[in-house]
Design a protein around this motif. Sequence first.
Motif, mmCIF file in Angstrom:
data_model
loop_
_atom_site.group_PDB
_atom_site.id
_atom_site.type_symbol
_atom_site.label_atom_id
_atom_site.label_comp_id
_atom_site.label_asym_id
_atom_site.label_seq_id
_atom_site.Cartn_x
_atom_site.Cartn_y
_atom_site.Cartn_z
ATOM 1 N N ASP A 13 6.488 -17.331 16.254
ATOM 2 C CA ASP A 13 7.363 -17.400 15.211
ATOM 3 C C ASP A 13 7.144 -18.748 14.478
ATOM 4 O OD1 ASP A 13 8.699 -15.308 15.944
ATOM 5 O OD2 ASP A 13 9.795 -16.260 17.332
ATOM 6 N N LEU A 14 6.276 -19.635 14.995
ATOM 7 C CA LEU A 14 5.978 -21.038 14.268
ATOM 8 C C LEU A 14 4.929 -20.911 13.416
ATOM 9 C CD1 LEU A 14 6.869 -23.595 17.082
ATOM 10 C CD2 LEU A 14 8.269 -22.629 15.481
ATOM 11 N N ILE A 15 3.908 -19.921 13.718
ATOM 12 C CA ILE A 15 2.852 -19.954 12.800
ATOM 13 C C ILE A 15 2.927 -19.237 11.374
ATOM 14 C CG2 ILE A 15 0.724 -18.591 12.650
ATOM 15 C CD1 ILE A 15 0.741 -20.307 15.165
ATOM 16 N N GLY A 16 2.574 -19.913 10.484
ATOM 17 C CA GLY A 16 3.133 -19.712 8.892
ATOM 18 C C GLY A 16 4.376 -20.463 8.511
ATOM 19 N N CYS A 17 5.048 -21.184 9.368
ATOM 20 C CA CYS A 17 6.030 -22.060 8.764
ATOM 21 C C CYS A 17 5.480 -23.045 7.936
ATOM 22 C CB CYS A 17 6.870 -22.663 9.938
ATOM 23 S SG CYS A 17 7.876 -21.260 10.885
ATOM 24 N N GLU A 18 6.472 -23.416 6.756
ATOM 25 C CA GLU A 18 6.096 -24.219 5.794
ATOM 26 C C GLU A 18 6.630 -25.864 6.571
ATOM 27 O OE1 GLU A 18 4.602 -24.345 2.735
ATOM 28 O OE2 GLU A 18 4.530 -22.207 2.763
ATOM 29 N N VAL A 19 5.889 -26.916 6.496
ATOM 30 C CA VAL A 19 6.106 -28.110 7.077
ATOM 31 C C VAL A 19 6.311 -29.100 6.237
ATOM 32 C CG1 VAL A 19 5.486 -29.962 8.835
ATOM 33 C CG2 VAL A 19 4.918 -27.515 9.519
ATOM 34 N N THR A 20 7.654 -29.568 6.079
ATOM 35 C CA THR A 20 7.943 -30.737 5.117
ATOM 36 C C THR A 20 8.542 -31.888 5.842
ATOM 37 O OG1 THR A 20 8.521 -29.081 3.504
ATOM 38 C CG2 THR A 20 9.511 -31.323 3.081
ATOM 39 N N ASN A 21 8.263 -33.022 5.374
ATOM 40 C CA ASN A 21 8.710 -34.220 6.003
ATOM 41 C C ASN A 21 10.170 -34.728 5.488
ATOM 42 O OD1 ASN A 21 8.281 -35.870 3.889
ATOM 43 N ND2 ASN A 21 6.895 -37.066 4.765
ATOM 44 N N LEU A 22 10.772 -35.606 6.061
ATOM 45 C CA LEU A 22 12.243 -35.987 5.478
ATOM 46 C C LEU A 22 12.067 -36.572 4.366
ATOM 47 C CD1 LEU A 22 13.118 -37.972 8.939
ATOM 48 C CD2 LEU A 22 13.991 -35.645 7.965
ATOM 49 N N GLY A 25 10.467 -35.235 1.724
ATOM 50 C CA GLY A 25 10.245 -34.104 0.974
ATOM 51 C C GLY A 25 8.939 -33.600 0.582
ATOM 52 N N TYR A 26 7.951 -34.520 1.384
ATOM 53 C CA TYR A 26 6.436 -34.152 1.269
ATOM 54 C C TYR A 26 6.053 -32.940 2.019
ATOM 55 C CZ TYR A 26 1.474 -34.749 0.833
ATOM 56 O OH TYR A 26 0.362 -34.471 0.652
ATOM 57 N N HIS A 27 5.613 -31.880 1.198
ATOM 58 C CA HIS A 27 5.139 -30.790 1.848
ATOM 59 C C HIS A 27 3.602 -30.914 2.699
ATOM 60 C CE1 HIS A 27 3.216 -26.986 1.920
ATOM 61 N NE2 HIS A 27 4.373 -26.150 2.358
ATOM 62 N N MET A 28 3.885 -30.878 3.961
ATOM 63 C CA MET A 28 2.721 -31.234 4.774
ATOM 64 C C MET A 28 1.669 -30.026 4.932
ATOM 65 S SD MET A 28 3.733 -34.372 5.854
ATOM 66 C CE MET A 28 3.390 -34.868 7.647
ATOM 67 N N GLY A 29 2.082 -28.894 4.731
ATOM 68 C CA GLY A 29 1.437 -27.612 4.860
ATOM 69 C C GLY A 29 1.732 -26.610 5.779
ATOM 70 N N VAL A 30 1.099 -25.871 6.189
ATOM 71 C CA VAL A 30 1.438 -24.626 6.995
ATOM 72 C C VAL A 30 0.993 -24.702 8.344
ATOM 73 C CG1 VAL A 30 1.566 -22.084 7.147
ATOM 74 C CG2 VAL A 30 1.617 -23.387 4.773
ATOM 75 N N VAL A 31 2.028 -24.365 9.202
ATOM 76 C CA VAL A 31 1.218 -24.120 10.801
ATOM 77 C C VAL A 31 0.426 -23.094 11.132
ATOM 78 C CG1 VAL A 31 2.334 -23.971 12.934
ATOM 79 C CG2 VAL A 31 3.482 -25.001 11.630
ATOM 80 N N ASP A 32 -0.783 -23.775 11.375
ATOM 81 C CA ASP A 32 -2.018 -22.651 11.673
ATOM 82 C C ASP A 32 -1.914 -22.005 13.150
ATOM 83 O OD1 ASP A 32 -4.286 -21.265 10.535
ATOM 84 O OD2 ASP A 32 -5.327 -22.821 11.652
ATOM 85 N N GLN A 33 -1.616 -22.955 13.900
ATOM 86 C CA GLN A 33 -1.637 -22.712 15.248
ATOM 87 C C GLN A 33 -0.826 -23.658 16.121
ATOM 88 O OE1 GLN A 33 -5.051 -22.460 17.728
ATOM 89 N NE2 GLN A 33 -6.062 -23.509 16.096
ATOM 90 N N VAL A 34 -0.303 -23.323 17.330
ATOM 91 C CA VAL A 34 0.255 -24.393 18.126
ATOM 92 C C VAL A 34 -0.665 -24.589 19.351
ATOM 93 C CG1 VAL A 34 2.396 -24.739 19.645
ATOM 94 C CG2 VAL A 34 2.441 -23.376 17.385
#
Length: 176
Positions: free
Chosen positions: A104-113, A115-124
């Motif tokens: 469920d986490l794969i493909g999630c957009e990751v943003t820091n506090l 507001g910087y868009h860090m990228g997308v979860v590729d794997q855990v």
Amino acid sequence: MSSNPEPVVLGKIGAPYGVNGWVKITSYTESVEDIFDYSPWLLNRQGEWAEIKLVKWRWHGKAVVALLDGVENREQAQILTHCEIGIAPEQMKDLPENEFYWRDLIGCEVTNLKGYHMGVVDQVLETGSNDVLQVKANARDSFGKAERLIPFVTEQFIKSVDVSAKQILVDWDPDF
């Protein structure tokens, strides 16, 4: 199965065990025996998923072996060696609030506090101490990063996860 969602892989078939069709099972579930809580199984043979029923299973030392419907001898068991064991996504158990399946986490957009868009979860990734998000950075990452590894430590680094919106908020410097 092309119109259905991709099965969730829970393990794989190992080598034959004995001469009566039993096979060794490699389980990816949290507890080895949890794989037997699901039925029916789907087996991936040469890229094709097909349903198969579990007849019975048992412990063999620290490992488990199983007998599958229609598998009656060592030769039939040998054909299944290395086949992935999966289930339909709707068979997955509901989790308590604030717990997630890695898938469920794969493909999630990751943003820091900030507001910087860090990228997308590729794997855990599983490490000894905690899980780690492998985040594929944006093509135009201003910090020159191709990927980031962010420890999945709630409250400290992971501030919120919204699986339905595919968003993860983190307290993480984009330069790391």
